[in-house]
Design an enzyme around this catalytic site. Structure first.
Site, PDB file in Angstrom:
ATOM      1  N   GLY A  10     -13.063  -4.446   0.358  1.00 63.06           N
ATOM      2  CA  GLY A  10     -14.450  -3.999   0.448  1.00 63.06           C
ATOM      3  C   GLY A  10     -14.760  -2.888  -0.526  1.00 63.06           C
ATOM      4  N   ARG A  57       0.819  -1.215   0.000  1.00 64.12           N
ATOM      5  CA  ARG A  57       0.000   0.000   0.000  1.00 64.12           C
ATOM      6  C   ARG A  57       0.854   1.267   0.000  1.00 64.12           C
ATOM      7  NH1 ARG A  57      -4.931  -1.953   4.021  1.00 64.12           N
ATOM      8  NH2 ARG A  57      -6.220  -2.828   2.357  1.00 64.12           N
ATOM      9  N   LYS A 108     -18.703 -15.953   2.911  1.00 64.04           N
ATOM     10  CA  LYS A 108     -20.112 -15.638   3.091  1.00 64.04           C
ATOM     11  C   LYS A 108     -20.788 -15.100   1.841  1.00 64.04           C
ATOM     12  CE  LYS A 108     -19.634 -14.543   8.041  1.00 64.04           C
ATOM     13  NZ  LYS A 108     -19.820 -13.506   9.070  1.00 64.04           N
ATOM     14  N   GLY A 162      -8.111  -7.626  -0.866  1.00 64.41           N
ATOM     15  CA  GLY A 162      -8.353  -8.547   0.232  1.00 64.41           C
ATOM     16  C   GLY A 162      -7.563  -9.836   0.119  1.00 64.41           C
TER      17      GLY A 162
END
Length: 399
Positions: free
Chosen positions: A381, A33, A202, A358
């Site tokens: 996200g 990053r 999920k 992610g």
């Protein structure tokens, strides 16, 4: 306006970066990053800008916690010659910060301490917005933090909104420009066939993006534990596998929208199962039902071959979420196969391959393939939400 258009010489430029990097004590264990923000940093300081950097790190929840200090990032920036001089402020607001900003010379860099030491950052409180502006007195604002661009926080929304009202120039950095180029084109004008690969635990984390991609992608490949919720929706047995029983009806409705089994959504036809999730686990392959006492941990070889075939004939690929528990050796083959196929599609047919941050980004990095795909997003996200919405309030401010 682009970053290149921004007149920065002798100006104080306030830049929101994403330096939320993993730490082992004071050692940065993954610097991606920071390195991805460096082109924007270098552009500003090389043209004589006085750069004030702000970021969050971790979740200190409005409290000053030493383990979440950005001091290691300041040391990194100094070691890698981010500016003529690199300074660090022990807060992000207050007279101390204002004094340091006032002493900056052309090409100097000042990194502020963790924004989330103050509750006003995540709450976008007006007093905290005012305090940030008062302390830094910016002549211009740059946002290059895609990983937090989906959050209307003080540093990403409140500050630029107020600066825009006062006529201050603002723009996105090179990293956000790149994210918008790849993710924006994938959403609005994908080259076809367009294949989306979704994994992770999920269904509920990806409901909205699945529904959106059903209207845009030609094929959705499902892996990870979320596949087992779809299995339940089809009446299959899943043993002890991780599932969301309260999302079975939702999974059914998504399959219906996709045209049922054999429609747009492709599910695993075989599964790697075991009774434990360890590096020395004994595994077997099943098609159909997963026996009681066993869990699914990865897609099986037939599914790998099928998914690889879909990827290799694609012209646009978006991948978010691993195919299995890739951190454990017995369950890494599915994620490895998808990563290799993405790299091959990029190399052999010029496909646009986008890894959606992610765990997917971590997997591609671990496998040494991050340089062999078109783009690895810095926002997990954020990339999912952008695929769903195609825009963020924070980025609309920069127009």
């Amino acid at each position: 306006m682009t970053l290149q258009d921004l007149d920065v010489a002798g100006k104080t430029v306030l830049m929101r970066a994403d330096f939320n990097v993993p730490l082992d004590g004071s050692t940065i264990t993954d610097d991606r990053r920071i390195t991805q923000a460096m082109p924007t940093i270098k552009s500003i300081v090389s043209r004589g800008g006085r750069l004030v950097l702000m970021s969050h790190l971790g979740r200190p929840k409005g409290e000053r916690k030493p383990e979440f200090s950005l001091k290691p990032v300041a040391n990194y920036l100094h070691q890698h010659n981010a500016g003529t001089n690199v300074h660090f402020a022990d807060d992000c607001i207050g007279d101390g910060v204002k004094d340091l900003v006032g002493k900056l010379g052309d090409g100097d860099v000042l990194l502020l301490e963790n924004l989330r030491y103050h509750k006003g950052e995540e709450k976008n409180e007006a007093d905290f917005v005012d305090a940030l502006i008062t302390a830094t007195l910016p002549d211009a604002y740059v946002n290059d933090a895609f990983g937090t661009a989906h959050r209307n926080h003080a540093s990403t929304y409140g500050v630029p909104a107020k600066l825009k009202e006062s006529g201050k120039p603002m723009t996105a950095g090179f990293l956000i420009e790149k994210e918008l180029q790849f993710l924006g084109d994938a959403v609005s004008q994908p080259q076809r066939p367009f294949v989306a690969i979704l994994g992770g635990a999920k269904v509920s984390d990806k409901i909205n993006v699945i529904e959106e991609l059903l209207t845009k992608a030609d094929t959705l490949l499902i892996g990870g534990a979320m596949a087992y919720t779809f299995f339940l929706a089809l009446g299959k047995q899943v043993g002890n596998s991780l599932v969301e029983k309260d999302k079975v009806d939702l999974a059914k409705s998504l399959l219906d929208k996709a045209g049922g089994v054999g429609g747009k959504i492709k599910l695993p036809v075989d599964t790697v199962i075991s009774d434990r999730m360890t590096d020395d686990a004994t595994t077997s392959i099943v098609e159909g039902d997963i026996p009681d006492g066993m869990e699914g941990f990865d897609i099986g070889p037939k599914t790998r071959d099928s998914y690889v075939g879909e990827i290799k004939q694609a012209r646009t690929v978006i991948w978010n979420g691993p195919m299995g528990v890739f951190e454990k050796t017995p369950f890494a083959a599915g994620t490895q196969a998808v990563a290799d196929a993405c790299a091959a599609a990029t190399r052999e047919s010029g496909a646009i391959t986008i890894i959606g941050g992610g765990d997917s980004a971590a997997a591609v990095e671990k496998l040494g393939l991050s340089e062999h795909v078109s783009h690895v997003s810095t926002g997990g996200g954020a990339s999912l939400e952008f695929l769903e919405k195609g825009r963020f309030d924070t980025l609309d401010l920069l127009k």
